[in-house]
Design an enzyme around this catalytic site. Structure first.
Site: not given
Ligand SMILES: *[C@@H]1O[C@H](CO)[C@@H](O)[C@H](O)[C@H]1NC(C)=O
Ligand SMILES: *[C@@H]1O[C@H](CO)[C@@H](O)[C@H](O)[C@H]1NC(C)=O
Ligand SMILES: *[C@@H]1O[C@H](CO)[C@@H](O)[C@H](O)[C@H]1NC(C)=O
Ligand SMILES: *[C@@H]1O[C@H](CO)[C@@H](O)[C@H](O)[C@H]1NC(C)=O
Ligand SMILES: *[C@@H]1O[C@H](CO)[C@@H](O)[C@H](O)[C@H]1NC(C)=O
Length: 411
Positions: A228, A251
């Site tokens: 993430d 991310h």
């Protein structure tokens, strides 16, 4: 010789004592002395808690020692303060292992594996590792395994600092957290450096570092690979410096998401500098929900290098994964005074600069300053920029060509 031996022995003993005191050994609280086995299978939690209790109760600069060459299996633990000494050291040289997946997890609280709470003046150092053994959690994650019976939405954060002040942590490695690796919550004056955070690209919700209600934080010289965000900056965060970071996979570095349940957000003075993004799904990102209110201001992204990054520069004020929060509202988080300066590299998406601002409040005082982005592969074709209700100014070369609506005021 015999006549000399007794005084000699006394002399030697007193020398040893001096050495012991000079080393400050009386302030070392080693988990092995409290019965920890360090064999990787015995539960060493109670030895850790006893060692912490003595460390926290000691008066002058005590050190909790977790020695190298051993693996300590420990369950959920909260190291509570306040402590008696104004500095508390934790020498983490060995490996700490989490319970192996949800079946081994004994606590009803799934939010956190290890936490420091209300501890001030903490120094954590020592090249040790926290291994969250997240695989068993990821394998049952609802997002990645929709429809799986008993699937999991909340899995433990590996290390949380809750209501702590004056924290330094360096050289520690974090592997395979069930969810967030390091969380700062209600915490200020923090220096995190030389960290190594590593989880697979495919691990769900494994943010590297998440900040929420945090002031005066420096995160620097660290390598973060996660499933993430490498670093995510939540609500009520002020004076955050993020410098010299390698991010990827992951991310990217994100402010938000903010305003999910209609909150009034406040995020100010965020500086992200000298970051290499490699094959991340976003680079410099700000994301807010349409339902939100409040402000994000004085943000600088500078000297960033993107390598095959999707969405290198993105503001998304339509962030949404919860149906009733996706409708147009009369509110919006105001994003103002955001500067992008010296950003180079390659984009995996055609829209390399995407400033998708709220139709209600818009983004103001955006500055694009020397940006040179090229397509990561030939197939992508010429890069473009896209602006919705985004106002500001351009300086120097902007590639792809800027779409900002010009304003003459600085805000
Ligand atoms: C400090 O010692 C006292 C008395 O021995 C004990 O009750 C208390 O729990 C200890 N404090 C901590 C933080 O462990
Ligand atoms: C943040 O740092 C500034 C400058 O050092 C200091 O004045 C301020 O009190 C700090 N804020 C908090 C919440 O500790
Ligand atoms: C952030 O960087 C600025 C500029 O170098 C410095 O003045 C400030 O003290 C730093 N703040 C923190 C929290 O490290
Ligand atoms: C940006 O990153 C790429 C890939 O690692 C590297 O080849 C290049 O030298 C970097 N550019 C700068 C200016 O550091
Ligand atoms: C901006 O957000 C809207 C609403 O989610 C979306 O439909 C649109 O495609 C976005 N624009 C870009 C360029 O991503």
């Amino acid at each position: 010789m015999d006549t000399l031996s007794i005084p000699y022995a006394i002399c030697l003993l007193s020398l040893l004592r001096i050495c012991v005191c000079a080393n400050g050994n009386s302030n070392l609280f080693n988990v092995l002395s409290y019965g920890a086995s360090g064999d990787g299978t015995t539960d060493d939690s109670s030895a850790f808690m006893k060692a912490w209790s003595d460390t926290c109760n000691a008066t002058n600069n005590p050190t909790l020692v977790i020695p190298q060459g051993k693996q300590f299996l420990v369950r959920q633990m909260i190291f509570k303060g306040p402590c008696k000494s104004s500095t508390i050291k934790v020498q983490l040289s060995g490996t700490i292992l989490a319970p192996d997946g949800p079946d081994q997890w004994k606590s009803t609280d799934l939010s956190t594996w290890l936490a420091f709470q209300g501890v001030n003046g903490l120094r954590i150092y020592g090249k040790g590792t926290m291994d969250g053994r997240g695989k068993g959690w990821w394998d049952r994650n609802c997002k990645y395994h929709p429809g799986l019976q008993g699937c999991i939405t909340l899995a433990p954060t590996s290390l949380k600092f809750h209501k702590c002040n004056n924290i330094k942590m360096k050289d520690i490695s974090f592997h395979n957290s069930p969810q967030i690796h390091v969380l700062l919550l209600g915490t200020q004056n923090v220096d995190l450096g030389y960290l190594k955070i590593q989880s697979p690209r495919t691990s769900p919700n494994t943010d590297g570092i998440h900040l929420q209600i945090a002031t005066n934080v420096s995160i620097h010289n660290s390598n973060i690979a996660a499933g993430d965000d490498c670093i995510s900056i939540g609500d009520r965060t002020f004076n955050i410096n993020i410098t010299d970071i390698n991010c990827g996979p992951g991310h990217g570095i994100s402010i938000g998401s903010l305003g999910k349940s209609g909150e009034s957000a406040q995020v100010e003075n965020i500086n992200v500098m000298r970051v290499n993004f490699r094959e991340t799904t976003n680079g410099a990102r700000i994301k807010t929900w349409q339902t939100g209110k409040g402000i994000v201001q004085f943000v600088t992204f500078s000297n960033l290098n993107f390598t095959a990054v999707a969405n290198p520069i993105i503001i998304d004020q339509y962030y949404c994964y919860r149906p009733n929060a996706c409708k147009q509202t009369k509110t919006g988080v105001h994003i103002r005074a955001v500067r992008y300066s010296g950003l180079i590299g390659t984009s995996k998406t055609k829209v390399a600069i995407n400033l998708n601002c709220s139709n209600v409040v818009g983004c103001t005082g955006i500055k694009l300053d020397n940006i040179r982005l090229a397509p990561a592969t030939r197939e992508i074709g010429q890069l473009t920029s896209s602006c919705n209700n985004a106002y500001g100014i351009n300086r120097g070369t902007i590639q792809p060509e800027s779409c900002l609506h010009h304003t003459f005021s600085s805000v």
